[in-house]
Design a protein around this motif. Sequence first.
Motif, short mmCIF file in Angstrom:
data_model
loop_
_atom_site.label_atom_id
_atom_site.label_comp_id
_atom_site.label_asym_id
_atom_site.label_seq_id
_atom_site.Cartn_x
_atom_site.Cartn_y
_atom_site.Cartn_z
N GLY A 29 -8.91 55.09 -15.63
CA GLY A 29 -8.38 55.00 -14.28
C GLY A 29 -8.68 53.61 -13.73
O GLY A 29 -9.12 52.72 -14.46
N GLN A 30 -8.45 53.43 -12.45
CA GLN A 30 -8.60 52.11 -11.82
C GLN A 30 -10.05 51.62 -11.85
O GLN A 30 -10.94 52.26 -11.31
N PRO A 31 -10.29 50.47 -12.48
CA PRO A 31 -11.63 49.90 -12.45
C PRO A 31 -11.88 49.10 -11.16
O PRO A 31 -10.92 48.63 -10.53
N THR A 32 -13.13 48.98 -10.79
CA THR A 32 -13.51 48.09 -9.70
C THR A 32 -13.52 46.66 -10.24
O THR A 32 -13.40 46.44 -11.45
N GLU A 33 -13.73 45.67 -9.37
CA GLU A 33 -13.83 44.29 -9.84
C GLU A 33 -15.02 44.14 -10.79
O GLU A 33 -14.91 43.48 -11.82
N ALA A 34 -16.15 44.76 -10.46
CA ALA A 34 -17.32 44.69 -11.34
C ALA A 34 -17.02 45.33 -12.70
O ALA A 34 -17.41 44.81 -13.75
N GLN A 35 -16.33 46.45 -12.69
CA GLN A 35 -15.97 47.11 -13.95
C GLN A 35 -14.96 46.28 -14.74
O GLN A 35 -14.98 46.29 -15.97
N MET A 36 -14.10 45.53 -14.06
CA MET A 36 -13.17 44.65 -14.77
C MET A 36 -13.97 43.56 -15.50
O MET A 36 -13.59 43.16 -16.61
N ARG A 37 -15.06 43.11 -14.92
CA ARG A 37 -15.94 42.16 -15.62
C ARG A 37 -16.53 42.82 -16.86
O ARG A 37 -16.66 42.20 -17.91
N ASP A 38 -16.86 44.11 -16.77
CA ASP A 38 -17.36 44.86 -17.92
C ASP A 38 -16.28 44.94 -19.01
O ASP A 38 -16.59 44.86 -20.20
N CYS A 58 -5.72 50.43 -5.79
CA CYS A 58 -5.77 49.25 -6.66
C CYS A 58 -6.62 48.14 -6.06
O CYS A 58 -6.98 48.19 -4.89
N LEU A 59 -6.89 47.16 -6.88
CA LEU A 59 -7.61 45.98 -6.43
C LEU A 59 -6.65 45.10 -5.62
O LEU A 59 -5.46 45.06 -5.91
N PRO A 60 -7.17 44.36 -4.63
CA PRO A 60 -6.29 43.51 -3.81
C PRO A 60 -5.55 42.45 -4.63
O PRO A 60 -4.40 42.13 -4.33
N ASP A 61 -6.20 41.90 -5.67
CA ASP A 61 -5.57 40.88 -6.52
C ASP A 61 -6.01 41.07 -7.96
O ASP A 61 -6.74 40.25 -8.51
N GLU A 62 -5.57 42.16 -8.55
CA GLU A 62 -6.00 42.45 -9.92
C GLU A 62 -5.56 41.36 -10.89
O GLU A 62 -6.33 40.96 -11.76
N ALA A 63 -4.34 40.88 -10.75
CA ALA A 63 -3.85 39.84 -11.66
C ALA A 63 -4.76 38.62 -11.60
O ALA A 63 -5.09 38.03 -12.63
N GLY A 64 -5.18 38.24 -10.40
CA GLY A 64 -6.07 37.09 -10.24
C GLY A 64 -7.45 37.34 -10.83
O GLY A 64 -8.02 36.45 -11.48
N VAL A 65 -7.99 38.52 -10.63
CA VAL A 65 -9.30 38.87 -11.19
C VAL A 65 -9.24 38.82 -12.71
O VAL A 65 -10.10 38.22 -13.37
N VAL A 66 -8.21 39.43 -13.28
CA VAL A 66 -8.07 39.46 -14.73
C VAL A 66 -7.92 38.04 -15.30
O VAL A 66 -8.57 37.69 -16.27
N ALA A 67 -7.08 37.23 -14.65
CA ALA A 67 -6.89 35.84 -15.11
C ALA A 67 -8.20 35.06 -15.02
O ALA A 67 -8.53 34.29 -15.94
N SER A 68 -8.97 35.28 -13.95
CA SER A 68 -10.24 34.56 -13.79
C SER A 68 -11.24 34.93 -14.88
O SER A 68 -12.17 34.17 -15.15
#
Length: 160
Positions: A29-38, A58-68
Amino acid sequence: MPDALSLDAVGVTDIKNFVRIDERVGTAGQPTEAQMRDVAADGYAAVVNLGMLDPRYCLPDEAGVVASLGMSYRHIPVKFDAPAVEDFERFAATMDEWAGKKTFVHCAANYRVSAFMTLYGELRLGWTRARADEHTRRVWMPDETWRAFMARCRSEVLSR
């Protein structure tokens, strides 16, 4: 004491409804920003999001978080009440394109994803129908809309 990588792996498994398909694909399911780092720390190189861009889920800017985090990103918005065969075809094309990448696939609760992975498992991973259906039921029991969608994909895409 466990090393940082094993701690990160535990973080990935803590994501809502996380299912590791194999060494290359994980779903949730939807990860948090911290979980996306995981997710990144666990070696995933790409993220596919099948959820809608609804701020409740959803995250406010998932595409940006993932790219970062250095991962590739693909958003294939699938309406929960109206999944389309074309959505699955885009998903299958993305998974085929990223076949060499460890890929994390998610939506809001891993319901959409479990149905898509069920179909992809039959199409590309050599799963039997029984194995595929068992995968879906690990997370949820699809309603009539999703059963009809899966039947359409099986007749229109998997039978080609």
